[in-house]
Enzyme design. Sequence first.
Site, PDB file in Angstrom:
ATOM      1  N   ASP A   1     -18.544  -3.281  -3.809  1.00  0.00           N
ATOM      2  CA  ASP A   1     -18.405  -1.847  -3.550  1.00  0.00           C
ATOM      3  C   ASP A   1     -17.658  -1.127  -4.681  1.00  0.00           C
ATOM      4  O   ASP A   1     -18.024  -0.016  -5.083  1.00  0.00           O
ATOM      5  CB  ASP A   1     -17.742  -1.579  -2.197  1.00  0.00           C
ATOM      6  CG  ASP A   1     -16.397  -2.291  -2.032  1.00  0.00           C
ATOM      7  OD1 ASP A   1     -15.881  -2.847  -3.019  1.00  0.00           O
ATOM      8  OD2 ASP A   1     -15.874  -2.305  -0.904  1.00  0.00           O
TER       9      ASP A   1
ATOM     10  N   ASN B   1     -18.767   3.109   0.002  1.00  0.00           N
ATOM     11  CA  ASN B   1     -18.204   2.923   1.342  1.00  0.00           C
ATOM     12  C   ASN B   1     -19.260   2.457   2.337  1.00  0.00           C
ATOM     13  O   ASN B   1     -18.948   1.765   3.308  1.00  0.00           O
ATOM     14  CB  ASN B   1     -17.567   4.219   1.848  1.00  0.00           C
ATOM     15  CG  ASN B   1     -16.298   4.560   1.096  1.00  0.00           C
ATOM     16  OD1 ASN B   1     -15.628   3.676   0.562  1.00  0.00           O
ATOM     17  ND2 ASN B   1     -15.958   5.832   1.037  1.00  0.00           N
TER      18      ASN B   1
ATOM     19  N   ASP C   1     -17.833  -6.698  -0.182  1.00  0.00           N
ATOM     20  CA  ASP C   1     -16.465  -6.217  -0.358  1.00  0.00           C
ATOM     21  C   ASP C   1     -16.079  -6.158  -1.835  1.00  0.00           C
ATOM     22  O   ASP C   1     -15.291  -5.305  -2.255  1.00  0.00           O
ATOM     23  CB  ASP C   1     -15.501  -7.123   0.409  1.00  0.00           C
ATOM     24  CG  ASP C   1     -14.067  -6.611   0.403  1.00  0.00           C
ATOM     25  OD1 ASP C   1     -13.861  -5.414   0.671  1.00  0.00           O
ATOM     26  OD2 ASP C   1     -13.157  -7.400   0.109  1.00  0.00           O
TER      27      ASP C   1
ATOM     28  N   ASP D   1     -11.946   0.394   2.004  1.00  0.00           N
ATOM     29  CA  ASP D   1     -12.145  -1.034   1.720  1.00  0.00           C
ATOM     30  C   ASP D   1     -11.047  -1.888   2.333  1.00  0.00           C
ATOM     31  O   ASP D   1     -11.319  -2.843   3.076  1.00  0.00           O
ATOM     32  CB  ASP D   1     -12.194  -1.230   0.205  1.00  0.00           C
ATOM     33  CG  ASP D   1     -12.440  -2.682  -0.193  1.00  0.00           C
ATOM     34  OD1 ASP D   1     -11.503  -3.489  -0.026  1.00  0.00           O
ATOM     35  OD2 ASP D   1     -13.533  -2.999  -0.679  1.00  0.00           O
ATOM     36  N   HIS D   2      -9.804  -1.556   2.049  1.00  0.00           N
ATOM     37  CA  HIS D   2      -8.692  -2.364   2.550  1.00  0.00           C
ATOM     38  C   HIS D   2      -8.504  -2.196   4.048  1.00  0.00           C
ATOM     39  O   HIS D   2      -7.993  -3.099   4.718  1.00  0.00           O
ATOM     40  CB  HIS D   2      -7.409  -2.000   1.800  1.00  0.00           C
ATOM     41  CG  HIS D   2      -7.427  -2.452   0.372  1.00  0.00           C
ATOM     42  ND1 HIS D   2      -6.294  -2.475  -0.420  1.00  0.00           N
ATOM     43  CD2 HIS D   2      -8.423  -2.909  -0.407  1.00  0.00           C
ATOM     44  CE1 HIS D   2      -6.610  -2.920  -1.627  1.00  0.00           C
ATOM     45  NE2 HIS D   2      -7.899  -3.175  -1.643  1.00  0.00           N
TER      46      HIS D   2
END
Length: 420
Positions: free
Chosen positions: A108, A58, A105, A126-127
């Site tokens: 991760d 994260n 992105d 993430d989203h």
Amino acid sequence: MFGFGSRLQESDYVSDAGLANLRLYKYGCVDKSPVTKYILSHYWNWAVTLFPMWMAPNLITLIGFGFVVSNMLLVIYYIPDLYTPGPTWVYFSCSIGLWLYSTFDNVDGKQARRTGSSSPLGELFDHGCDALNCCIGAVNQAACMSMGHSWYAAFLLLLTTLPFFLSTWEEYHTGVLYLGYVNGPTEGLIIACVGMLISGIQGPLFWRSQVVDVFGTNFGVIPNDWILLDLMVAAMTLLLVVGHIPPCLMAVYKSCKEQNKSVVAAYCELLPISLFLVCAYAWLSSPYSFIFSDEHFILFAVTVGIVFGRMATKIILAHVTKMPYPYFTVQLIPLILGAFITNAPVVFGWDPIFTADTEYYFLWGYFIFVAVAYAQWALFVIDRFCTYLGIKCLSIPRPKAQQSEEEEGLIAEAARNYQD
């Protein structure tokens, strides 16, 4: 994690039942892009080795998101009108920043598997950042292509939010994030990066060149007065209408049939994004709105972008917790109100309610409201997840990180011995 999770035994944001459902979570993603399969996947596998084993997935996501936010701040300072050419290095910075954002992105998740720290929070975090980047990326690209505070920039914003929402909605029903053979996160992002590089080399006003002057022909179908920006908007619209919307609708239709769910009810879940888009368009198109004329579009875009981020991330939250679909967010109310106020003089013949100043103050109030509300919501949700799962959001416990690092070293040593 933040010290206030204990005050909420039953949060309005994430119920205890929703937390209990996290044990059922399983991430699913299908990426059909040949570019991803044959090129980028190898690049990402190499890139993840550059990150230390103690670095939380994260944290990688957050740093990547920081690149595009930093570039947006550069745009606000150097190109506030989204039109006048700025320093050349700003365009290169936007291109590199977007590429690094994409790299981080995609790395991760690999870092999570590499360190054994995968969790439902990872997908949500993430989203959630991806949803917010829809507006930030649109602002940066608008500046890099000299779109100005205009409908070009507005359509770019709206044409990035809709496909993201549809993919998120599809994932809620199918359980799988599906990326087609040509998709936004891969080919779309590469095109955006290349476009920003071209702006750094040719200048951003290049995108206002006539199509006929650039290609020497209108290909028999393109209007003679079209500029490259017109061609870009038309291409994005065509890809959305032909290549994205139908597959999403069909996938949800099939999923509902397989699960014996109502297709009509599922399609009605598109009402929030429809309301969002209609109200945004109505506000911007009103002759009594000053967002374009007084160059307040960046503030508008960031504000409604946060609203969109809340809408999309709530769907992801519902997906990972197996909870009912979230139809509405209170953050839509000021957007509806703004659309009504600016169009009331047209519809009802009233005297104008907004002046240029009062609309500006209203926008700032709206921005502060949604920014604070989003931050509070995000912190509460993260705290609930971390408390229930026994993890930390931005760090990996030292013993676990050390164990993963030792295992990585053993694997590397074994590989060297095998080669010898």
